[in-house]
Design a protein around this motif. Structure first.
Motif, PDB file in Angstrom:
ATOM      1  N   ASN A 145       0.838  -1.148  -0.068  1.00 40.24           N
ATOM      2  CA  ASN A 145       0.051   0.044   0.048  1.00 40.24           C
ATOM      3  C   ASN A 145       1.047   1.399   0.269  1.00 40.24           C
ATOM      4  OD1 ASN A 145       0.945   0.366   2.673  1.00 40.24           O
ATOM      5  ND2 ASN A 145      -1.112  -0.509   3.481  1.00 40.24           N
ATOM      6  N   VAL A 146       0.252   2.264  -0.094  1.00 31.37           N
ATOM      7  CA  VAL A 146       1.106   3.604  -0.401  1.00 31.37           C
ATOM      8  C   VAL A 146       1.842   3.963   0.960  1.00 31.37           C
ATOM      9  CG1 VAL A 146       0.801   6.003  -0.256  1.00 31.37           C
ATOM     10  CG2 VAL A 146      -0.580   4.848  -1.903  1.00 31.37           C
ATOM     11  N   LEU A 147       1.428   3.725   1.979  1.00 33.16           N
ATOM     12  CA  LEU A 147       2.245   3.776   3.306  1.00 33.16           C
ATOM     13  C   LEU A 147       3.494   3.059   3.514  1.00 33.16           C
ATOM     14  CD1 LEU A 147       2.292   5.375   6.146  1.00 33.16           C
ATOM     15  CD2 LEU A 147       1.132   3.567   7.144  1.00 33.16           C
ATOM     16  N   THR A 148       3.389   1.687   3.181  1.00 33.62           N
ATOM     17  CA  THR A 148       4.423   0.809   3.012  1.00 33.62           C
ATOM     18  C   THR A 148       5.449   1.228   2.098  1.00 33.62           C
ATOM     19  OG1 THR A 148       3.055  -0.894   3.834  1.00 33.62           O
ATOM     20  CG2 THR A 148       5.106  -1.560   2.942  1.00 33.62           C
ATOM     21  N   CYS A 149       4.889   1.719   0.835  1.00 34.87           N
ATOM     22  CA  CYS A 149       5.807   2.086  -0.300  1.00 34.87           C
ATOM     23  C   CYS A 149       6.524   3.169   0.100  1.00 34.87           C
ATOM     24  CB  CYS A 149       4.783   2.608  -1.497  1.00 34.87           C
ATOM     25  SG  CYS A 149       5.658   3.332  -2.896  1.00 34.87           S
ATOM     26  N   VAL A 150       5.966   4.357   0.664  1.00 34.25           N
ATOM     27  CA  VAL A 150       6.788   5.558   1.313  1.00 34.25           C
ATOM     28  C   VAL A 150       7.903   5.096   2.152  1.00 34.25           C
ATOM     29  CG1 VAL A 150       6.673   7.718   2.644  1.00 34.25           C
ATOM     30  CG2 VAL A 150       4.977   7.127   0.879  1.00 34.25           C
ATOM     31  N   LYS A 151       7.461   4.247   3.183  1.00 31.37           N
ATOM     32  CA  LYS A 151       8.617   3.802   4.172  1.00 31.37           C
ATOM     33  C   LYS A 151       9.702   3.003   3.481  1.00 31.37           C
ATOM     34  CE  LYS A 151       5.277   3.160   7.932  1.00 31.37           C
ATOM     35  NZ  LYS A 151       4.791   2.138   8.921  1.00 31.37           N
ATOM     36  N   GLU A 152       9.547   2.289   2.476  1.00 31.57           N
ATOM     37  CA  GLU A 152      10.299   1.467   1.819  1.00 31.57           C
ATOM     38  C   GLU A 152      11.121   2.361   0.901  1.00 31.57           C
ATOM     39  OE1 GLU A 152      11.524  -1.644   1.943  1.00 31.57           O
ATOM     40  OE2 GLU A 152      10.141  -2.171   3.602  1.00 31.57           O
ATOM     41  N   ILE A 170      10.617   5.993  -9.775  1.00 33.68           N
ATOM     42  CA  ILE A 170      10.064   5.000  -9.017  1.00 33.68           C
ATOM     43  C   ILE A 170       9.467   3.792  -9.707  1.00 33.68           C
ATOM     44  CG2 ILE A 170       8.793   4.378  -6.940  1.00 33.68           C
ATOM     45  CD1 ILE A 170       8.585   7.679  -6.592  1.00 33.68           C
ATOM     46  N   TYR A 171      10.032   2.676  -9.916  1.00 36.00           N
ATOM     47  CA  TYR A 171       9.858   1.329 -10.700  1.00 36.00           C
ATOM     48  C   TYR A 171       9.071   0.457  -9.667  1.00 36.00           C
ATOM     49  CZ  TYR A 171      13.588   3.294 -13.461  1.00 36.00           C
ATOM     50  OH  TYR A 171      14.148   4.348 -14.013  1.00 36.00           O
ATOM     51  N   VAL A 172       8.068  -0.104 -10.551  1.00 33.52           N
ATOM     52  CA  VAL A 172       7.062  -0.828  -9.854  1.00 33.52           C
ATOM     53  C   VAL A 172       7.558  -2.391 -10.259  1.00 33.52           C
ATOM     54  CG1 VAL A 172       4.621  -1.640  -9.459  1.00 33.52           C
ATOM     55  CG2 VAL A 172       5.302   0.912  -9.757  1.00 33.52           C
ATOM     56  N   VAL A 173       7.574  -3.390  -9.349  1.00 30.89           N
ATOM     57  CA  VAL A 173       7.818  -4.734  -9.734  1.00 30.89           C
ATOM     58  C   VAL A 173       6.752  -5.572  -9.081  1.00 30.89           C
ATOM     59  CG1 VAL A 173      10.328  -4.348  -9.900  1.00 30.89           C
ATOM     60  CG2 VAL A 173       9.415  -4.936  -7.730  1.00 30.89           C
ATOM     61  N   ASP A 174       6.588  -6.942  -9.467  1.00 32.95           N
ATOM     62  CA  ASP A 174       5.962  -7.879  -8.921  1.00 32.95           C
ATOM     63  C   ASP A 174       6.718  -8.612  -7.794  1.00 32.95           C
ATOM     64  OD1 ASP A 174       7.208  -9.558 -10.056  1.00 32.95           O
ATOM     65  OD2 ASP A 174       5.748 -10.250 -11.813  1.00 32.95           O
ATOM     66  N   LYS A 179       3.279  12.392  -7.889  1.00 32.99           N
ATOM     67  CA  LYS A 179       2.231  13.119  -7.736  1.00 32.99           C
ATOM     68  C   LYS A 179       0.984  12.141  -7.338  1.00 32.99           C
ATOM     69  CE  LYS A 179      -1.231  15.859 -10.079  1.00 32.99           C
ATOM     70  NZ  LYS A 179      -1.603  16.643 -11.306  1.00 32.99           N
ATOM     71  N   ASP A 180       0.896  10.922  -7.896  1.00 36.54           N
ATOM     72  CA  ASP A 180      -0.242  10.066  -7.569  1.00 36.54           C
ATOM     73  C   ASP A 180       0.253   9.443  -6.255  1.00 36.54           C
ATOM     74  OD1 ASP A 180      -1.195  10.335  -9.987  1.00 36.54           O
ATOM     75  OD2 ASP A 180      -0.286   8.675 -11.002  1.00 36.54           O
ATOM     76  N   LEU A 181       1.324   9.434  -5.978  1.00 30.91           N
ATOM     77  CA  LEU A 181       1.914   8.609  -4.537  1.00 30.91           C
ATOM     78  C   LEU A 181       1.349   9.631  -3.701  1.00 30.91           C
ATOM     79  CD1 LEU A 181       3.081   6.341  -3.322  1.00 30.91           C
ATOM     80  CD2 LEU A 181       5.258   7.761  -3.423  1.00 30.91           C
ATOM     81  N   LEU A 182       1.349  10.834  -3.756  1.00 29.23           N
ATOM     82  CA  LEU A 182       1.305  12.080  -2.630  1.00 29.23           C
ATOM     83  C   LEU A 182      -0.090  12.223  -2.409  1.00 29.23           C
ATOM     84  CD1 LEU A 182       4.226  14.645  -3.511  1.00 29.23           C
ATOM     85  CD2 LEU A 182       4.096  13.063  -1.578  1.00 29.23           C
ATOM     86  N   THR A 183      -0.876  12.052  -3.791  1.00 28.25           N
ATOM     87  CA  THR A 183      -2.554  12.503  -3.845  1.00 28.25           C
ATOM     88  C   THR A 183      -3.256  11.060  -3.717  1.00 28.25           C
ATOM     89  OG1 THR A 183      -2.660  12.266  -6.098  1.00 28.25           O
ATOM     90  CG2 THR A 183      -1.958  14.570  -4.980  1.00 28.25           C
ATOM     91  N   ILE A 188      -0.672  -0.079  -4.492  1.00 27.44           N
ATOM     92  CA  ILE A 188       0.290   0.593  -5.758  1.00 27.44           C
ATOM     93  C   ILE A 188      -0.055  -0.200  -6.826  1.00 27.44           C
ATOM     94  CG2 ILE A 188       2.569   0.608  -6.575  1.00 27.44           C
ATOM     95  CD1 ILE A 188       2.192   2.198  -4.084  1.00 27.44           C
ATOM     96  N   LYS A 189      -0.666  -0.982  -7.064  1.00 25.20           N
ATOM     97  CA  LYS A 189      -1.256  -1.823  -8.502  1.00 25.20           C
ATOM     98  C   LYS A 189      -2.423  -1.043  -8.819  1.00 25.20           C
ATOM     99  CE  LYS A 189      -3.537  -5.556  -6.070  1.00 25.20           C
ATOM    100  NZ  LYS A 189      -3.458  -7.159  -6.008  1.00 25.20           N
ATOM    101  N   ASN A 190      -2.956  -0.288  -8.161  1.00 23.13           N
ATOM    102  CA  ASN A 190      -4.239   0.461  -8.346  1.00 23.13           C
ATOM    103  C   ASN A 190      -3.825   1.903  -8.878  1.00 23.13           C
ATOM    104  OD1 ASN A 190      -5.844  -1.671  -7.528  1.00 23.13           O
ATOM    105  ND2 ASN A 190      -6.059  -1.133  -5.576  1.00 23.13           N
ATOM    106  N   VAL A 191      -2.421   2.345  -8.966  1.00 24.89           N
ATOM    107  CA  VAL A 191      -2.280   3.832  -9.430  1.00 24.89           C
ATOM    108  C   VAL A 191      -1.030   3.736 -10.144  1.00 24.89           C
ATOM    109  CG1 VAL A 191      -3.482   4.784  -7.162  1.00 24.89           C
ATOM    110  CG2 VAL A 191      -0.978   3.902  -6.992  1.00 24.89           C
ATOM    111  N   TYR A 192      -0.247   2.626 -10.309  1.00 28.20           N
ATOM    112  CA  TYR A 192       0.856   2.881 -10.898  1.00 28.20           C
ATOM    113  C   TYR A 192       0.646   2.969 -12.432  1.00 28.20           C
ATOM    114  CZ  TYR A 192       1.081  -1.887 -12.685  1.00 28.20           C
ATOM    115  OH  TYR A 192       0.917  -3.341 -13.117  1.00 28.20           O
ATOM    116  N   ILE A 193       1.548   3.245 -13.312  1.00 24.21           N
ATOM    117  CA  ILE A 193       1.460   3.444 -14.683  1.00 24.21           C
ATOM    118  C   ILE A 193       2.051   2.195 -15.389  1.00 24.21           C
ATOM    119  CG2 ILE A 193       2.210   5.113 -16.780  1.00 24.21           C
ATOM    120  CD1 ILE A 193       2.471   7.361 -14.628  1.00 24.21           C
ATOM    121  N   PRO A 194       1.489   1.423 -16.184  1.00 29.62           N
ATOM    122  CA  PRO A 194       1.887   0.332 -16.744  1.00 29.62           C
ATOM    123  C   PRO A 194       2.954   0.338 -17.923  1.00 29.62           C
ATOM    124  CG  PRO A 194      -0.429   0.594 -17.243  1.00 29.62           C
ATOM    125  CD  PRO A 194      -0.145   1.610 -16.365  1.00 29.62           C
TER     126      PRO A 194
END
Length: 450
Positions: free
Chosen positions: A153-160, A174-178, A190-194, A201-207
């Protein structure tokens, strides 16, 4: 910002400070300079002085200085450092720069240096990069990047991200992996902050994300980054796992090295050399094409020998031989340079036949204009119309043929996966000299009836 300029006065002052061992004054002076400027200074010192300077300053700064220094000076300085000191420098560098320096070390001490690196994860990443060819994406990439899992989720993402960013000099993306580390896309800050902290993250990242594979050629990576105006590009392995990223500073180096190589090849230098290299190295780089030029000249002389009788009766033909040869060489080099530049920039479109037709028409137009000027000059000068026509017509044909050769050869070499830059130098000049002189005397013989 005022550009740094290394003056003789500054060098004298630094020499004196090192000689007098005024370490505090030297540190204070170096504090005002960017590490790239200090590298420029170090390159102008002797090896002992450069080593003294490197040992005097903090590793956090000297590691970047070493990375910027000329490779010959860097090699000499590294030879004066202990294995532990070299390892300390490597710890402060990004993995790509560290791997480049390790590649320059004597093979017998590489393992010792790696084992002295305290950060074992950093050492492992350096070793991993060493297995890639330096002219591939794997050889260019750095391991430092920021990546997040699509299931966080976004909170875990920011910590990592905070933890990862400590080891990254500059965060470009910021790259997204499975769960298997396969690249899925990128994350907008911007999406992360808003977005709500509970959102996955899978609901907001750009594929969609541009990427390259580890074995992609460095030149192709440069073309992709240039085309899409990228500051960084992720690198994936053969099964799509994210393994690193390439930043724009590395690509600038690739473009510069390729331009230097092409420039040298166009000048007839077959190896990558510099002005400071030994006479033997410079000779080996230049001699092959000079030998080709020598044989080309002998061939041209032999052709002229076959028309000795005609030259004896029309001596004026001899005086225009250098002009014909020069025009053939110049037109050939112009044509090949345009083609090589187009191939390098990947903006050369259309078939070979269309390109040849266009070049033929262009050469024909230029040739006709030049031939008219030559016809008038020769007729006025010597008053022999037939001879003037023979010389002028020869010039037109020579220019057209030279243009076609200059266009076809680099395209042919490119299709055969041979660097077409080889066609822009003495190769084209020599071949066009021979063809030009042969055509010149053959047409003259037809018109003058000898």
């Amino acid at each position: 910002m005022t550009p740094f300029k290394l003056t003789e006065e500054l060098l004298v002052e630094i020499h004196q400070l090192i000689s007098d061992k005024k370490n505090s004054d030297l540190r204070l002076m170096m504090k005002e300079f960017h590490y790239a400027d200090i590298a420029e200074i170090a390159d102008e010192l002797d090896v002992e002085e450069a080593t003294y300077l490197i040992k005097l300053l903090d590793s956090e700064k000297t590691s970047d200085i070493l990375a910027e220094m000329h490779e010959d000076m860097r090699e000499a300085v590294l030879n004066n450092l202990t294995v532990k000191e070299i390892a300390g420098e490597l710890e402060e560098l990004d993995t790509d720069d560290a791997a480049d320096i390790v590649n320059e070390l004597p093979k017998e001490i590489i393992q010792e240096v790696i084992s002295e690196i305290e950060d074992k994860e950093h050492a492992k990443d350096i070793v991993d990069l060493l297995r890639y060819d330096e002219d591939t994406a794997g050889g260019l990439m750095a391991k430092e990047l920021v990546k997040v899992n699509e299931n966080w989720n976004v909170l875990t993402c920011v910590k990592e991200m905070r933890a990862q960013a400590e080891n990254v000099t500059r965060v470009h993306s910021i790259y997204v992996v499975d769960d298997e580390d396969k690249l899925k896309g990128r994350l907008s800050l911007k999406d992360l902050l808003t977005t709500s902290t509970k959102t996955h993250i899978k609901n907001v990242y750009i594929p969609k994300v541009d990427h390259v594979e580890v074995n992609e050629k460095a030149e192709e990576v440069a073309k992709i980054m240039s085309k899409y105006d990228l500051e960084a590009i992720p690198v994936v392995d053969e099964i799509g796992r994210l393994v690193g990223r390439i930043t724009i500073d590395d690509i600038v180096d690739v473009i510069k090295e390729e331009a230097d190589k092409d420039y040298q090849m166009a000048a007839g230098i077959s190896q990558d050399v510099e002005a400071d290299d030994s006479i033997w190295e410079l000779t080996r780089a230049r001699l092959p094409w000079l030998i080709l030029g020598l044989f080309g000249g002998l061939g041209a002389a032999a052709i002229m020998g076959g028309f000795e009788e005609m030259i004896s009766k029309h001596a004026i033909l001899f005086f225009f031989t250098p002009l014909i040869a020069a025009m053939a060489g110049n037109v050939g080099v112009q044509s090949s340079a345009i083609i090589v530049q187009g191939l390098a920039n990947d903006d050369l479109k259309g078939s070979i036949s269309n390109r040849l037709i266009k070049e033929m028409l262009l050469a024909l137009l230029n040739g006709l204009i030049l031939a008219v000027l030559l016809l008038v000059f020769t007729w006025v000068w010597k008053g022999t119309f037939n001879t003037a026509v023979a010389i002028s017509l020869s010039l037109v044909v020579v220019i057209v043929v030279a243009g076609l050769i200059g266009t076809f050869i680099p395209l042919f070499l490119h299709r055969r996966n041979i660097d077409p830059a080889i066609a822009t130098g003495p190769f084209i000049t020599t071949s066009n000299d021979i063809f030009g002189i042969l055509i010149y005397f053959w047409i003259a013989k037809l018109i003058l009836g000898i």
